[in-house]
Design an enzyme around this catalytic site. Structure first.
Site, short mmCIF file in Angstrom:
data_model
loop_
_atom_site.label_atom_id
_atom_site.label_comp_id
_atom_site.label_asym_id
_atom_site.label_seq_id
_atom_site.Cartn_x
_atom_site.Cartn_y
_atom_site.Cartn_z
N GLU A 83 0.80 -1.23 0.00
CA GLU A 83 0.00 0.00 0.00
C GLU A 83 0.82 1.27 0.00
O GLU A 83 0.44 2.26 -0.61
CB GLU A 83 -0.92 0.06 1.23
CG GLU A 83 -1.95 -1.02 1.29
CD GLU A 83 -1.54 -2.07 2.30
OE1 GLU A 83 -0.36 -2.45 2.30
OE2 GLU A 83 -2.40 -2.51 3.07
N ASP A 142 -1.80 -5.07 3.62
CA ASP A 142 -1.93 -5.35 5.06
C ASP A 142 -2.79 -6.59 5.31
O ASP A 142 -3.64 -6.96 4.50
CB ASP A 142 -2.53 -4.15 5.79
CG ASP A 142 -1.54 -3.00 5.89
OD1 ASP A 142 -0.33 -3.24 5.68
OD2 ASP A 142 -1.96 -1.87 6.18
N TYR A 183 2.21 -5.38 13.11
CA TYR A 183 1.04 -4.67 12.57
C TYR A 183 0.23 -4.05 13.69
O TYR A 183 -0.05 -4.68 14.71
CB TYR A 183 0.19 -5.64 11.76
CG TYR A 183 -0.86 -4.94 10.93
CD1 TYR A 183 -0.50 -3.99 9.98
CD2 TYR A 183 -2.21 -5.24 11.09
CE1 TYR A 183 -1.47 -3.35 9.22
CE2 TYR A 183 -3.18 -4.62 10.32
CZ TYR A 183 -2.79 -3.67 9.39
OH TYR A 183 -3.75 -3.03 8.64
#
Length: 861
Positions: free
Chosen positions: A9, A110, A318
């Site tokens: 991303e 993600d 994350y």
């Protein structure tokens, strides 16, 4: 050798991943989402009526227009239409071109549902043979995790994509279908959201409780005792005659004081026991947001922005997760670190395991450092705030795998006639995880050792008057905790929720506390009545569970949406009806006895997105020439009165009550001689009271401001972002902000274009602007490009002919420091003055210069 394409991303993430992949991989970024549902302006029947014939504005055609604007059709099995986001055409063209040249494409977005959806959109847009695509998922951007992920590739999980899509469709339906109703019934510019409206309700409900709260008096008794070895002990009176002791007036407490002073005090019980406090769990998204707010003072938005940076740079796992799970690999590393740096005494025999919360989604890991050996970050890519957040995460993770804190708890019970006195304290016997989280270390004084049956002697009995307090207002941290507790939203949405409800003007933050605005209260009341399910806490939490079931392939996404839309559309149709037929109530203006100073008609109380104000009833005149547009701003007392923390003072304040419904009243300033009290149930209740007198008003109410550009007067206005002064000259349009302390901001410079100075991040050029932090360069294409930087002094010297007198002196500052480093313009917020500093390799050198007595004085640290 043919290469493979890896798509992520963000450019920062791509850069970090590129370090761990070989030359046979091309890593590219989509820079977030590449497409979204078709988005159009909401249809307004009244506004567009003159352009449409009667048949076209029938209900069915209104639905067709609305469906086209939403990009989804709930009446046709949820057909949807996506479009490429503006500005992403070039990125998509590049990705398509590279995709045609490579042998394989890895979608490494993600690992949450949003990332899964982005991967699916990329696959759909790029097109081609499905076997050419693989899904790669990793929890941290380290060499170990990246290599492991590329050895275990998979496919896009369409169940998770459907769960994300169902949430998106539901939110789009609520926003696009309720908003036109709110415009018609309440005020223009309003919107509703499936989750945001529930968050507003939480704050509005708390606001109502606080405003309706009536403090109650009670007393506490502190008894100072002396032991036989002359040591003092302070104890609280907790019970009288085996019932909880809570005197409600001075007479009751005086009786108790007299009784205790005449009594013998005998130790009934002296108890010592060992207790343990288990280490806190590693952070999940919500607890990270709460801790960063409480310990570092960061907003939820700032915390998530910094955490994103730390993740993309490879420093943490994350950051969007609601799981406390830790991998065996991470536990093994941290246990080894604890043993090496703190010793075996601090290492539990078995790893500390934390059960996941009931609302947890997929089994992601908790938020932790990628490498426990990195205690402090030494990187120019991250600022001091990011480094502080990393330290917070590092400490929490390390502490989570350490031994419990060991305490010795002491409880003493003393009898004085029919009164029971108690005191409890605890002593730290072993620090355990507090060795890391020093700020949570408990320090307690020690009791003298007392024998059961021994006598203590009264030194002093001190009564203290108290008043009950209302529940506290929500901070960002406590609001996130409340959302999590009620199962509303997800970790990835908390930041957006807290930002959106402020941006919409439904709530505001003052001194880190949420206050419900009047429009937020009205909206909550209307939605509660007309859309009871939508704004119900349990319904919203239940919907989150249903979305989880979609992700787990237990429920189909279309079935979930059909079930939701059937009930929602029924409530929507009912709400559209007139109030007499049970529809949503209108936001009617409430007439008052105050005459309009222009046309002498009555002024009425009106609420808009900008707040509560008085509007002339002559505005409704159908003849535009006779329409009176006079308004009077109402300033809430809370805008300049400091909150009274002393509950005794609060209890003595005169609480205004509505004569019609007995509800509390909101108080406003009109001017220095007139206040207006409005029923909190307005506009449903027409109650109001005027109060005449001589009042201390805010500075800006008593000042006449002259426009520095055209020299006309400026008048006070209230906008979505607060109060400000605007020039009465419509051509001028000059404005001045009102600062939080009530002062009027200084005039700002007009933007100065510097087309010769080009931006690095885009094709734009710089404009010199002035903000609350002094002058700065910003891209001329703002907000498309948000690039900003400090001006170099040499640039101001080069273009000094463009500088106004106010900042001309900056062009006489030193261009370089004593070591040849270039100097930049900085701003001291406390002194509100500019100064000069130098940087080397992106870091301040410690050299600076200030302008004193018409000359520059150099300061070396």
């Amino acid at each position: 050798m043919q290469k493979s394409l890896v798509i992520v991303e963000s450019p920062a993430k791509a850069k970090t991943i590129n370090q761990y992949l070989g030359s046979e991989y091309i890593v590219k970024s989509s820079i977030g989402h590449i497409r979204d549902l078709t988005k159009g302006k909401l249809y307004n029947k009244e506004k567009n009526k003159k352009f449409l014939n009667e048949n076209f504005i029938e209900k069915t055609n209104e639905n067709k227009i609305l469906i086209k604007q939403m990009g989804i059709d709930p009446y046709q099995n949820w057909k949807f239409e996506y479009h490429i986001l503006p500005g992403k055409e070039k990125i998509i063209s590049e990705l398509k071109y590279i995709a045609n040249q490579v042998k394989h494409i890895y979608l490494a977005t993600d690992l949450d549902r949003e990332g899964e959806a982005i991967a699916w959109h990329l696959k759909e847009v790029i097109g081609g043979d499905s076997s050419k695509f693989s899904r790669v998922v990793f929890n941290e951007i380290t060499q170990h995790s990246i290599q492991k992920a590329f050895k275990n590739v998979g496919h896009i999980n369409m169940n998770r994509v459907h769960a994300q899509q169902a949430r998106r469709f539901m939110d789009r339906i609520v926003g696009y279908m309720i908003s036109p109703l709110l415009w018609k019934k309440i005020a223009r510019g309003l919107s509703a959201g499936r989750v945001q409206s529930v968050a507003v309700r939480i704050i509005a409900d708390r606001e109502s409780i606080i405003k309706n709260f009536v403090p109650e008096e009670y007393w506490k008794l502190d008894v100072s005792l002396i032991s036989q070895d002359k040591k003092k002990i302070n104890m609280d009176v907790t019970h009288y005659n085996n019932k909880k002791f809570r005197p409600i007036n001075e007479n009751e407490v005086s009786f108790a004081v007299e009784k205790i002073q005449k009594s013998s005090c005998i130790v009934k019980n002296y108890e010592e026991k060992i207790s343990y406090l288990k280490a806190p769990a590693p952070f999940i998204t919500s607890t990270l947001q709460q801790s960063a707010s409480l310990r570092l003072g960061f907003s939820v938005k700032k915390t998530m922005f910094l955490a994103q940076k730390l993740y993309e740079e490879g420093y943490i796992t994350y950051m969007r997760t609601d799981s406390n799970y830790l991998s065996e690999y991470a536990i093994k590393k941290v246990r080894k670190y604890i043993k090496s740096n703190y010793g075996s005494n601090y290492l539990p025999k078995e790893p500390n395991i934390y059960s996941n919360e009931k609302h947890s989604q997929e089994a992601h890991e908790a938020i932790r450092p990628s490498d426990i050996k990195i205690k402090n970050i030494d990187s120019d890519h991250l600022n001091s705030s990011a480094k502080k957040l990393y330290e917070l995460i590092w400490n929490q993770f390390l502490a989570s795998q350490m031994k419990s804190v060991k305490y010795k708890s002491i409880t003493v019970t003393v009898l004085a006639d029919m009164f029971k006195l108690q005191k409890s304290e605890r002593i730290v016997m072993f620090q355990g995880w507090n060795k890391v989280l020093i700020e949570e270390k408990n320090v307690f004084s020690q009791f003298p050792i007392l024998q059961t049956g021994s006598q203590l002697f009264i030194n002093k009995v001190t009564p203290s008057q108290k008043f009950t307090k209302p529940p506290p207002r929500f901070s960002e941290a406590s609001l996130v905790r409340e959302l999590e507790k009620k199962g509303i939203g997800r970790p990835s949405t908390y930041s957006a929720i807290t930002s959106k409800i402020q941006d919409r003007g439904y709530v505001k933050i003052k001194k880190n506390k949420f206050y419900a605005e009047k429009m937020g209260e009205i909206l909550t009341i209307r939605l509660k009545k007309s859309f009871s399910n939508l704004i119900d806490y349990n319904f919203t939490a239940h919907m989150e569970k249903k979305l989880d079931q979609v992700a787990e392939n237990k429920v189909t996404w279309r079935y979930l949406l059909d079930d939701f839309f059937k009930k929602f559309s029924e409530q929507l149709e009912q709400a559209k009806k007139s109030p007499e037929e049970g529809g949503m109530e209108l936001n009617n203006i409430v007439p008052t006895s105050l005459n309009c100073p222009i046309c002498c008609k009555k002024m009425g109380i009106k609420t808009a997105i900008t707040g509560v104000f008085l509007s002339c009833l002559g505005y409704n005149n159908t003849d535009n020439k006779k329409r009176c547009k006079k308004t009077i701003n109402l300033i809430t007392l809370n805008d300049f009165n400091k909150e009274q923390d002393n509950q005794k003072k609060i209890s003595l304040q005169l609480i205004q009550k509505c004569d019609i419904c007995n509800m509390y009243m909101d108080s406003y300033f009109i001017n220095e001689k007139l206040k207006l009290h409005i029923c909190a149930n307005n506009p449903s209740c027409s109650g109001y009271k005027f109060e005449k007198g001589v009042f201390k008003s805010p500075i800006y109410l008593s000042k006449t401001i002259q426009c520095e550009k055209c020299y006309n007067n400026m008048k006070l206005k209230i906008g979505p972002f607060g109060k400000f002064f605007t020039c009465i000259n419509k051509i001028c349009k000059n404005t001045r902000k009102i600062l939080p302390n009530g002062e009027i901001s200084d005039p700002k410079l007009e933007p100065i274009p510097f087309p010769e100075l080009l931006c690095k991040q885009s094709d734009a050029w710089f404009v010199l602007r002035e903000g609350i932090s002094g002058i700065f360069f910003a891209a001329n294409t703002f907000p498309k490009s948000r690039e900003t930087r400090s001006p170099f002094v040499e640039e101001l010297v080069r273009f000094q002919h463009l500088l106004p007198e106010k900042i001309y002196y900056l062009s006489s500052a030193p261009v370089i420091d004593n070591y040849g480093n270039k100097t930049i313009v900085c701003f001291d917020k406390k002194k509100k003055t500019h100064y000069i500093a130098s940087k080397k390799d992106g870091k301040f050198t410690g050299w600076s210069a200030v302008f004193i007595d018409q000359k520059w004085c150099v300061i070396n640290k």
